[in-house]
Motif scaffolding. Structure first.
Motif, PDB file in Angstrom:
ATOM      1  N   ALA A 108      16.642   3.012  -6.655  1.00  0.00           N
ATOM      2  CA  ALA A 108      15.770   3.490  -5.575  1.00  0.00           C
ATOM      3  C   ALA A 108      16.488   3.345  -4.240  1.00  0.00           C
ATOM      4  CB  ALA A 108      14.457   2.721  -5.574  1.00  0.00           C
ATOM      5  N   SER A 109      17.685   3.860  -4.194  1.00  0.00           N
ATOM      6  CA  SER A 109      18.534   3.792  -3.012  1.00  0.00           C
ATOM      7  C   SER A 109      19.542   4.919  -3.116  1.00  0.00           C
ATOM      8  CB  SER A 109      19.248   2.436  -2.948  1.00  0.00           C
ATOM      9  OG  SER A 109      20.147   2.377  -1.859  1.00  0.00           O
ATOM     10  N   ILE A 110      19.835   5.549  -2.001  1.00  0.00           N
ATOM     11  CA  ILE A 110      20.791   6.654  -1.994  1.00  0.00           C
ATOM     12  C   ILE A 110      22.165   6.101  -1.631  1.00  0.00           C
ATOM     13  CG2 ILE A 110      21.390   8.863  -0.955  1.00  0.00           C
ATOM     14  CD1 ILE A 110      18.395   9.295  -0.460  1.00  0.00           C
ATOM     15  N   GLN A 119       0.806  -1.221   0.000  1.00  0.00           N
ATOM     16  CA  GLN A 119       0.000   0.000   0.000  1.00  0.00           C
ATOM     17  C   GLN A 119       0.841   1.274   0.000  1.00  0.00           C
ATOM     18  OE1 GLN A 119      -2.654  -0.383   3.376  1.00  0.00           O
ATOM     19  NE2 GLN A 119      -3.304  -2.434   2.741  1.00  0.00           N
ATOM     20  N   THR A 120       1.994   1.252   0.688  1.00  0.00           N
ATOM     21  CA  THR A 120       2.767   2.475   0.873  1.00  0.00           C
ATOM     22  C   THR A 120       3.974   2.563  -0.049  1.00  0.00           C
ATOM     23  OG1 THR A 120       2.087   2.512   3.205  1.00  0.00           O
ATOM     24  CG2 THR A 120       3.955   3.899   2.591  1.00  0.00           C
ATOM     25  N   LEU A 121       4.616   1.443  -0.321  1.00  0.00           N
ATOM     26  CA  LEU A 121       5.864   1.457  -1.086  1.00  0.00           C
ATOM     27  C   LEU A 121       5.659   1.161  -2.566  1.00  0.00           C
ATOM     28  CD1 LEU A 121       8.109  -0.506   1.453  1.00  0.00           C
ATOM     29  CD2 LEU A 121       7.862   1.982   1.235  1.00  0.00           C
ATOM     30  N   LYS A 122       4.915   0.117  -2.855  1.00  0.00           N
ATOM     31  CA  LYS A 122       4.801  -0.358  -4.233  1.00  0.00           C
ATOM     32  C   LYS A 122       4.239   0.682  -5.201  1.00  0.00           C
ATOM     33  CE  LYS A 122       3.674  -4.577  -6.763  1.00  0.00           C
ATOM     34  NZ  LYS A 122       3.116  -5.952  -6.649  1.00  0.00           N
ATOM     35  N   PRO A 123       3.254   1.505  -4.805  1.00  0.00           N
ATOM     36  CA  PRO A 123       2.716   2.488  -5.762  1.00  0.00           C
ATOM     37  C   PRO A 123       3.752   3.502  -6.255  1.00  0.00           C
ATOM     38  CG  PRO A 123       1.201   2.180  -3.928  1.00  0.00           C
ATOM     39  CD  PRO A 123       2.467   1.492  -3.552  1.00  0.00           C
ATOM     40  N   HIS A 124       4.858   3.659  -5.535  1.00  0.00           N
ATOM     41  CA  HIS A 124       5.831   4.696  -5.880  1.00  0.00           C
ATOM     42  C   HIS A 124       7.130   4.144  -6.450  1.00  0.00           C
ATOM     43  CE1 HIS A 124       3.271   7.513  -3.718  1.00  0.00           C
ATOM     44  NE2 HIS A 124       3.285   6.702  -2.691  1.00  0.00           N
ATOM     45  N   LEU A 165      14.980  -0.752  -1.123  1.00  0.00           N
ATOM     46  CA  LEU A 165      14.249  -0.519   0.124  1.00  0.00           C
ATOM     47  C   LEU A 165      14.725  -1.457   1.221  1.00  0.00           C
ATOM     48  CD1 LEU A 165      10.756  -0.078  -1.508  1.00  0.00           C
ATOM     49  CD2 LEU A 165      12.020   1.701  -0.287  1.00  0.00           C
ATOM     50  N   ARG A 166      14.967  -2.726   0.852  1.00  0.00           N
ATOM     51  CA  ARG A 166      15.496  -3.646   1.858  1.00  0.00           C
ATOM     52  C   ARG A 166      16.894  -3.233   2.282  1.00  0.00           C
ATOM     53  NH1 ARG A 166      19.669  -5.943   2.025  1.00  0.00           N
ATOM     54  NH2 ARG A 166      19.449  -6.826  -0.060  1.00  0.00           N
ATOM     55  N   ILE A 198       9.734  -6.583   2.082  1.00  0.00           N
ATOM     56  CA  ILE A 198      10.244  -5.286   1.643  1.00  0.00           C
ATOM     57  C   ILE A 198      10.958  -5.409   0.302  1.00  0.00           C
ATOM     58  CG2 ILE A 198      11.861  -3.424   2.191  1.00  0.00           C
ATOM     59  CD1 ILE A 198      11.244  -4.049   5.191  1.00  0.00           C
ATOM     60  N   GLU A 199      11.768  -6.462   0.153  1.00  0.00           N
ATOM     61  CA  GLU A 199      12.514  -6.611  -1.104  1.00  0.00           C
ATOM     62  C   GLU A 199      11.627  -7.124  -2.228  1.00  0.00           C
ATOM     63  OE1 GLU A 199      16.962  -7.851  -2.620  1.00  0.00           O
ATOM     64  OE2 GLU A 199      16.407  -8.008  -0.509  1.00  0.00           O
TER      65      GLU A 199
END
Length: 388
Positions: A211-213, A32-37, A93-94, A86-87
């Motif tokens: 998607a990682s800094i 709901q929070t991560l996947k849409p973005h 994200l992981r 998460i991964e």
């Protein structure tokens, strides 16, 4: 029909009710929070780390398996399941969660003083402080003993000089655990970005983990009070212990990416029509899907066995290498095979397998390359070290 490829072995029946509930909660958050973005974050090579930190903190995902200081103290299996969910969205994200909890926080929790733990860990567990872990150098990746970063004692301070490379979160970190060579061995230091002589330039134009800094840590006569040195270790045992914690999370996380690739591909083949019928109706397609599902299920059962050993305090470093080597290789193979079944559609961000494959190219090599883990396993089998 199985709703998940892991239903082939009824994997969830091996979990406790508490573990299933945690996995479901993490899956809901990820979906709901991560996947849409994630498509936009990957495409723009960015991550709203400062916003995500407190959200992960509220979930108890940061330092999940650590005790006290605001950490949930969850089981190793529960932490592994969280990494998997998460991964399944993205390896970046992981990595964010893993670097925070299994590297930076674990180093302070395991090797730090009571004062250091009380100062940093509660805020890191809450996601108010973001952490990074500075070990890898431009010329010292798989061989940390050859690090060039030096720490020289000067009264009540240490002067640090050197460069760390490929450091997740470093440009946005509030806390940097950095390892350096000293006269007496090796030492870990807790650095803060406002210390004189500390900088963390970001690394751009990545083809993986977008998607990682990611950044460097540059130390130019950086003065660090002795109170910021981790007092309980003066050897490479310090960072290597932390790496084993991170590797354990990868065992589960990589399989989350593989599972998402397989679910995505099964759905696609059932709706894609070729020669008048769905792609999933062809024998070659089903053979590929079956082979991938079997490997995924075997690998997940291995991850669970390793998690149970870890919860009993019986997990050996070479067993972590068995899991990390297996999961990353199998996950990358699955991601690549899934991409072939998606055809041209597979090269777009609309579908996840190629994005996962790009990420897994990094996951295969960080926290120990496949070759290093082969040598660790080889040493366990033969009693002979072949590292040099």
């Amino acid at each position: 029909m199985p709703s998940s490829p892991l239903d082939l072995t009824n994997f969830s029946s091996l979990l406790t009710e508490e573990e299933r509930m945690l996995q479901e909660a993490m899956s809901d958050f990820a979906t709901q929070t991560l996947k849409p973005h994630i498509q936009d974050w990957f495409d723009s090579a960015t991550l709203p780390a400062k916003e995500l930190g407190p959200q992960f903190g509220q979930l108890g995902a940061l330092g999940m398996h650590l005790e006290g200081y605001g950490c949930p103290g969850a089981s190793a299996v529960a932490y592994g399941l969280a990494c998997m969910e998460i991964e399944a969205v993205d390896s970046g994200l992981r990595s964010f969660v893993s670097v925070q909890g299994s590297l930076a926080m674990f180093a302070i929790h395991h090797w730090g003083s009571d004062e250091q733990k009380e100062k940093y860990l509660p805020k890191m567990a809450a996601g108010e402080y973001l952490g990074c872990f500075g070990l890898t150098e431009p010329d010292a990746g798989s061989d940390p003993a050859s690090m060039k970063t030096r720490a020289v004692k000067d009264g009540d301070e240490w002067i640090l000089n050197g460069t760390k490379m490929w450091i997740t979160n470093s440009p946005v970190a509030d806390v940097a655990v950095v390892w350096a060579r000293t006269e007496d061995g090796y030492a870990g230091f807790i650095l803060e970005p406002d210390m004189e002589g500390f900088s963390a330039p970001e690394i751009h134009k990545k083809l993986s983990l977008r998607a990682s800094i990611t950044g460097e840590i540059v130390l130019d006569n950086c003065r660090v009070p002795d109170s910021h040195r981790l007092p309980k270790v003066n050897s490479l045992r310090g960072p290597l212990t932390c790496l084993n914690e991170a590797r354990y999370g990868i065992i589960w996380g990589a399989l989350g990416a593989a599972r998402d690739c397989l679910v995505t591909t099964i759905d696609y083949t059932q709706t894609r029509e070729v020669f008048g019928k769905s792609l999933s109706n062809f024998q070659l397609t089903q053979a590929k899907l079956a082979n991938m599902a079997v490997e995924l299920n075997k690998s997940t059962l291995l991850a669970l066995q390793l998690g149970r050993l870890k919860d009993k305090g019986e997990l050996a470093p070479h067993q972590v290498s068995v899991g990390k080597l297996n999961s990353t290789r199998i996950a990358l193979d699955i991601a690549r095979e899934c991409r072939t079944l998606l055809g041209a559609s597979g090269i777009t961000l609309e579908y996840s397998p190629l994005r996962h494959a790009n990420n897994l190219e990094s996951v295969l090599t960080y926290e120990g390359t496949a070759e290093m883990h082969q040598l660790i396993i080889g040493q366990a089998l033969t009693g002979t070290s072949a590292f040099r």
